[in-house]
Design an enzyme around this catalytic site. Structure first.
Site, PDB file in Angstrom:
ATOM      1  N   ASP A 102       0.846  -1.199   0.000  1.00 24.44           N
ATOM      2  CA  ASP A 102       0.000   0.000   0.000  1.00 24.44           C
ATOM      3  C   ASP A 102       0.880   1.248   0.000  1.00 24.44           C
ATOM      4  O   ASP A 102       2.048   1.195   0.376  1.00 24.44           O
ATOM      5  CB  ASP A 102      -0.902   0.014   1.243  1.00 24.44           C
ATOM      6  CG  ASP A 102      -1.881  -1.151   1.233  1.00 24.44           C
ATOM      7  OD1 ASP A 102      -2.181  -1.666   0.149  1.00 24.44           O
ATOM      8  OD2 ASP A 102      -2.311  -1.541   2.330  1.00 24.44           O
TER       9      ASP A 102
HETATM   10  N1  URA Z   1      -1.147  -5.964   3.756  1.00 25.35           N
HETATM   11  C1  URA Z   1      -1.681  -4.728   3.773  1.00 25.35           C
HETATM   12  O1  URA Z   1      -2.754  -4.506   4.306  1.00 25.35           O
HETATM   13  N2  URA Z   1      -0.985  -3.734   3.172  1.00 25.35           N
HETATM   14  C2  URA Z   1       0.229  -3.913   2.586  1.00 25.35           C
HETATM   15  O2  URA Z   1       0.818  -2.948   2.079  1.00 25.35           O
HETATM   16  C3  URA Z   1       0.762  -5.198   2.579  1.00 25.35           C
HETATM   17  C4  URA Z   1       0.055  -6.217   3.170  1.00 25.35           C
END
Ligand code: URA
Length: 233
Positions: A102
């Site tokens: 993310d």
């Molecule tokens: N899980 C998430 O919620 N976000 C990420 O960036 C990676 C794994």
């Protein structure tokens, strides 16, 4: 693609003629004679017949980036900077991301132009462990470990996550190992147990650990040993 198919893709060479060339020991794969007509050959492999290069074989690239917060795991975006912006222009071509993070998540991000290899790294059924350091808004509830180990039901995908392992460091900090990489997986798992992720950092994918010498935004090529550490099947 099979070796015989690569040779017969050449103008005027039939499949039968290709098989005959291979049987006669005239086909070379990465500089070695190959007599196996059904060998699977990818685009990174050099194929020649006698001294004529039929397929030059492009260079496979595998990079580890220490992803800073604020960069999108995408190749282009009209609004936000992307992780590709951090990579030198001459290395960017054909790269894709093997396991997105993310925008706010930091840490180990792998980019490659080798789709077969990246599928092995990310496909849930291959079960490569991904290790995250997580900070939560509220203290971890006593049932978190057992709930994660039992698997969390994801309504949208209609599936239960694979057993995950959590190692508590203090009230709101933990190291979590998961074996898939589903959409917002870590955040959704914590949400399911009544908590909220406030920061997330990926430390490891399989045997590939984020290099402590890389500052946020820096990257390096994976070593041969690191690329080979991902199982073939
Ligand atoms: N899980 C998430 O919620 N976000 C990420 O960036 C990676 C794994």
């Amino acid at each position: 693609m099979k070796l015989s198919r690569i040779l017969s893709n050449q103008n005027g060479v039939s499949r039968q003629q290709a098989n005959a060339l291979i049987a006669a020991g005239r086909a070379m794969v990465n500089g070695e004679v190959c007599t196996n007509a059904s060998l699977d050959v990818d685009g990174f492999t050099t194929v020649a017949v006698d001294d004529n290069i039929i397929q030059p074989g492009s260079q496979a690239r595998y990079l580890m980036l220490n992803k800073p917060a604020g960069y999108l795991s995408a190749t282009v975006d009209a609004v936000h900077p992307t992780v590709l912006d951090l990579i030198a222009p001459d290395l960017r071509e054909s790269l894709h991301i093997a396991g997105r993070l993310d925008r706010a998540t930091t840490g180990l991000l792998i980019l490659t132009n080798d789709g077969t290899w990246s599928r092995r790294l990310t496909e849930p059924r291959v079960r490569i462990p991904k290790v995250y350091r997580v900070t939560t808004a509220y203290p971890l509830s006593p049932d978190t470990e057992a709930r994660f180990a039992a698997g969390i039901w994801f309504e949208y995908e209609q599936l239960t996550t694979s057993p995950a392992h959590i190692e508590q460091m203090d009230a709101t900090n933990a190291r979590l190992t998961i074996y898939e990489g589903r959409y917002h997986q870590v955040k959704r798992m914590f949400h399911a147990v009544g908590n909220r992720v406030v920061s997330l950092h990926r430390e490891q994918m399989g045997a590939i650990t984020l290099d402590g010498k890389l500052q946020p935004g820096e990257y390096r090529a994976l070593s041969h040993q690191e690329t080979q550490s991902i199982p073939r099947r």
